[in-house]
Design a protein around this motif. Structure first.
Motif, mmCIF file in Angstrom:
data_model
loop_
_atom_site.group_PDB
_atom_site.id
_atom_site.type_symbol
_atom_site.label_atom_id
_atom_site.label_comp_id
_atom_site.label_asym_id
_atom_site.label_seq_id
_atom_site.Cartn_x
_atom_site.Cartn_y
_atom_site.Cartn_z
ATOM 1 N N LEU A 160 0.837 -1.207 0.000
ATOM 2 C CA LEU A 160 0.000 0.000 0.000
ATOM 3 C C LEU A 160 0.869 1.252 0.000
ATOM 4 O O LEU A 160 0.536 2.255 -0.651
ATOM 5 N N ILE A 161 1.973 1.226 0.738
ATOM 6 C CA ILE A 161 2.897 2.363 0.732
ATOM 7 C C ILE A 161 3.465 2.571 -0.665
ATOM 8 O O ILE A 161 3.572 3.709 -1.154
ATOM 9 N N ARG A 162 3.830 1.475 -1.338
ATOM 10 C CA ARG A 162 4.367 1.575 -2.700
ATOM 11 C C ARG A 162 3.366 2.224 -3.637
ATOM 12 O O ARG A 162 3.704 3.142 -4.403
ATOM 13 N N LEU A 163 2.124 1.767 -3.576
ATOM 14 C CA LEU A 163 1.090 2.310 -4.460
ATOM 15 C C LEU A 163 0.805 3.768 -4.126
ATOM 16 O O LEU A 163 0.566 4.590 -5.024
ATOM 17 N N GLY A 164 0.832 4.114 -2.833
ATOM 18 C CA GLY A 164 0.622 5.504 -2.440
ATOM 19 C C GLY A 164 1.728 6.410 -2.938
ATOM 20 O O GLY A 164 1.478 7.526 -3.424
ATOM 21 N N ALA A 165 2.980 5.945 -2.849
ATOM 22 C CA ALA A 165 4.118 6.732 -3.332
ATOM 23 C C ALA A 165 4.042 6.927 -4.841
ATOM 24 O O ALA A 165 4.334 8.016 -5.364
ATOM 25 N N LEU A 166 3.617 5.883 -5.551
ATOM 26 C CA LEU A 166 3.480 5.987 -7.006
ATOM 27 C C LEU A 166 2.375 6.971 -7.367
ATOM 28 O O LEU A 166 2.522 7.790 -8.284
ATOM 29 N N ALA A 167 1.280 6.918 -6.617
ATOM 30 C CA ALA A 167 0.172 7.844 -6.869
ATOM 31 C C ALA A 167 0.596 9.295 -6.626
ATOM 32 O O ALA A 167 0.139 10.214 -7.316
ATOM 33 N N ALA A 168 1.475 9.503 -5.651
ATOM 34 C CA ALA A 168 1.934 10.866 -5.342
ATOM 35 C C ALA A 168 2.751 11.461 -6.482
ATOM 36 O O ALA A 168 2.869 12.692 -6.597
ATOM 37 N N LEU A 169 3.317 10.623 -7.343
ATOM 38 C CA LEU A 169 4.118 11.102 -8.470
ATOM 39 C C LEU A 169 3.281 11.430 -9.700
ATOM 40 O O LEU A 169 3.796 12.014 -10.664
ATOM 41 N N LEU A 170 2.007 11.072 -9.693
ATOM 42 C CA LEU A 170 1.179 11.229 -10.885
ATOM 43 C C LEU A 170 1.126 12.657 -11.425
ATOM 44 O O LEU A 170 1.173 12.859 -12.644
ATOM 45 N N PRO A 171 1.024 13.698 -10.555
ATOM 46 C CA PRO A 171 0.962 15.070 -11.096
ATOM 47 C C PRO A 171 2.209 15.483 -11.877
ATOM 48 O O PRO A 171 2.168 16.438 -12.654
ATOM 49 N N LEU A 172 3.314 14.779 -11.675
ATOM 50 C CA LEU A 172 4.564 15.131 -12.341
ATOM 51 C C LEU A 172 4.694 14.488 -13.712
ATOM 52 O O LEU A 172 5.634 14.793 -14.458
ATOM 53 N N LEU A 173 3.763 13.605 -14.055
ATOM 54 C CA LEU A 173 3.877 12.822 -15.286
ATOM 55 C C LEU A 173 3.000 13.396 -16.396
ATOM 56 O O LEU A 173 2.012 14.090 -16.132
ATOM 57 N N PRO A 174 3.327 13.101 -17.660
ATOM 58 C CA PRO A 174 2.460 13.511 -18.773
ATOM 59 C C PRO A 174 1.069 12.919 -18.616
ATOM 60 O O PRO A 174 0.903 11.825 -18.059
ATOM 61 N N THR A 175 0.067 13.624 -19.113
ATOM 62 C CA THR A 175 -1.334 13.230 -18.883
ATOM 63 C C THR A 175 -1.656 11.800 -19.297
ATOM 64 O O THR A 175 -2.253 11.045 -18.513
ATOM 65 N N PRO A 176 -1.295 11.340 -20.513
ATOM 66 C CA PRO A 176 -1.656 9.956 -20.878
ATOM 67 C C PRO A 176 -1.055 8.926 -19.935
ATOM 68 O O PRO A 176 -1.726 7.973 -19.531
ATOM 69 N N LEU A 177 0.215 9.129 -19.560
ATOM 70 C CA LEU A 177 0.878 8.179 -18.668
ATOM 71 C C LEU A 177 0.301 8.246 -17.268
ATOM 72 O O LEU A 177 0.080 7.211 -16.627
ATOM 73 N N SER A 178 0.009 9.463 -16.785
ATOM 74 C CA SER A 178 -0.533 9.599 -15.429
ATOM 75 C C SER A 178 -1.921 8.979 -15.324
ATOM 76 O O SER A 178 -2.271 8.381 -14.303
ATOM 77 N N ALA A 179 -2.719 9.074 -16.376
ATOM 78 C CA ALA A 179 -4.062 8.475 -16.359
ATOM 79 C C ALA A 179 -3.958 6.952 -16.293
ATOM 80 O O ALA A 179 -4.694 6.298 -15.535
ATOM 81 N N THR A 180 -3.039 6.387 -17.073
ATOM 82 C CA THR A 180 -2.839 4.934 -17.063
ATOM 83 C C THR A 180 -2.370 4.458 -15.692
ATOM 84 O O THR A 180 -2.888 3.467 -15.155
ATOM 85 N N LEU A 181 -1.408 5.175 -15.118
ATOM 86 C CA LEU A 181 -0.889 4.785 -13.805
ATOM 87 C C LEU A 181 -1.912 4.997 -12.698
ATOM 88 O O LEU A 181 -1.925 4.253 -11.714
ATOM 89 N N ALA A 182 -2.766 5.986 -12.845
ATOM 90 C CA ALA A 182 -3.814 6.211 -11.844
ATOM 91 C C ALA A 182 -4.772 5.019 -11.796
ATOM 92 O O ALA A 182 -5.160 4.547 -10.714
ATOM 93 N N ILE A 183 -5.151 4.527 -12.978
ATOM 94 C CA ILE A 183 -6.018 3.346 -13.044
ATOM 95 C C ILE A 183 -5.313 2.139 -12.443
ATOM 96 O O ILE A 183 -5.899 1.366 -11.675
ATOM 97 N N TYR A 184 -4.023 1.987 -12.789
ATOM 98 C CA TYR A 184 -3.229 0.880 -12.242
ATOM 99 C C TYR A 184 -3.174 0.949 -10.714
ATOM 100 O O TYR A 184 -3.387 -0.065 -10.036
ATOM 101 N N CYS A 185 -2.892 2.125 -10.166
ATOM 102 C CA CYS A 185 -2.787 2.275 -8.707
ATOM 103 C C CYS A 185 -4.121 1.968 -8.023
ATOM 104 O O CYS A 185 -4.159 1.292 -6.989
#
Length: 414
Positions: free
Chosen positions: A365-390
């Motif tokens: 859960l900590i790993r997924l939370g840390a990954l989610a915290a990085l989403l605003p720094l990523l390009p929109t298409p990649l951040s949307a994909t990772l948001a669904i993954y998280c």
């Protein structure tokens, strides 16, 4: 794009074919936890290669350029387009590899790196991909003699890739002995010996492509029908965490240096023969070897759902690693480093899930939370994909680790 990176998809296809045959024929060569542990170590090895500098070419290239006039005067002209030149380059490289490999088994500090490749207690094509993430930067020393024959740097790289790619196929139990091959080439039979921890097999058969070096230098051992191979290492890792795999022997040596009162041992145990431990350190911290007469593979139990979750996460890490390797040249160093650290954290947690470690529940859960915290720094298409993954991963893991009451089952039956 290196030859090894290009070969990775073919390696994975071969693993899937062997796995399918294993399930169809009931051979029992594969366990999910061990296979993921080996593949995770292989992924970590490729990831670390992106962010650490290789010393071989950094030293070899200037030395080669300095010696070029001598090569020209001696009439040494190598060509990668000449098949015989390439063959001779592989022979010369493999001779150097033999000595590098042999010293890796005979010196503590070098064994700490190479040990990773031997930790698997299964023997299948995933074992070939189980590689260290990078130990002491001394391996280049063993290839410097290639300067004596004027081998160009690009041919050193090509010969090294061919040597490594060849070694993939010999990590299988189902290829029989072919007598004429056993005299010349490294084969699955004589390489099974190399991976066995039986007393008669330990520290034998070091060649990468050619077994003739072992026959010449007295390190050859035939596989014996009356002595089935027991795979793994005498002091087992007992974890599927690839970072722990890489640190296992370094940690043991550091603890020995801490516990021994002899300053000479503190300074030299790193360079002593493999297996050497100061007497007072061994008394303070005994590490028993496994009992080969009653050998049991490390095979912890987790729920079936957690097992499927770990496999799904591993497939995600594999896809992300291939994408990173493919597009690495378009990323700057810090982007590469951040991605490597994120994937490494995931591999570590996934290994601990397979271990059934008590801290794995919260760590995921900590790993997924840390990954989610990085989403605003990523390009929109990649951040949307990772948001669904998280989101999907977090919901699945919460249900599996904190609410599911499913019975615990063995990962794979023998």
């Amino acid at each position: 794009m290196s030859l090894i990176t290009l070969a990775i998809p073919f390696f994975l296809i071969a693993v899937l074919v062997e796995l399918a045959l294993d399930r169809w024929r009931g051979w029992g060569l594969y366990r999910l936890n061990d296979a993921i542990g080996s593949l995770g170590a292989g992924i970590l090895s490729r990831l670390s290669g992106l962010v650490r500098a290789g010393l071989l070419l950094a030293i070899y290239v200037p030395a080669y350029e300095w010696l070029k006039p001598i090569y020209a005067a001696a009439g040494l002209h190598w060509s990668a387009d000449n098949i015989w030149h390439l063959f001779l380059a592989v022979v010369a490289y493999d001779f150097c590899y033999y000595w590098k490999h042999r010293f890796a088994h005979e010196i503590n500090l070098l064994w700490a790196d190479h040990l990773v490749h031997h930790q698997s207690e299964d023997y299948n094509l995933t074992t070939a991909l189980r590689q260290p993430a990078g130990g002491p930067p001394v391996g280049w020393i063993f290839y410097m003699p290639l300067l004596a024959i004027g081998l160009p740097p690009e041919m050193v790289v090509t010969a090294g890739a061919i040597d490594l790619i060849y070694q993939f196929w010999v990590h299988t139990q189902k290829f029989p002995k072919v007598r004429w091959m056993e005299w010349i080439f490294v084969t699955p039979s004589n390489h099974r010996v190399h991976h066995a921890q039986n007393t008669i097999y330990v520290d034998r058969n070091y060649g990468g492509v050619f077994i003739i070096w072992d026959r010449l230098f007295g390190t050859y051992q035939e596989e014996l029908e009356e002595e089935p191979c027991i795979y793994g290492v005498r002091k087992p890792l007992n974890s599927f965490d690839p970072l722990a795999a890489n640190l296992q022997h370094y940690k043991r040596m550091a603890l020995d240096a801490w516990h021994t009162k002899n300053w000479w041992d503190k300074l030299t145990l790193w360079f002593r023969r493999t297996g050497y431990r100061p007497a007072d350190a061994e008394a303070a911290m005994p590490v028993p070897s496994c009992d080969l007469n009653n050998f049991q593979r490390f095979d912890p139990q987790i729920t079936r759902g957690q097992r499927i979750y770990a496999l799904a996460q591993h497939l995600c890490y594999s896809a992300a690693t291939l994408a990173l390797l493919w597009h690495a040249q378009h990323l700057d160093y810090w982007q590469q480093l951040t991605t490597v650290l994120a994937l490494t954290f995931g591999l570590v947690v996934n290994g601990r899930i397979l271990d059934g470690h008590r801290l794995a529940k919260g760590a995921e859960l900590i790993r997924l939370g840390a990954l989610a915290a990085l989403l605003p720094l990523l390009p929109t298409p990649l951040s949307a994909t990772l948001a669904i993954y998280c989101l999907l991963s977090a919901l699945s893991w919460w249900w599996l680790a904190f609410t599911s009451k499913a019975d615990r089952v063995a990962l794979v039956s023998d």
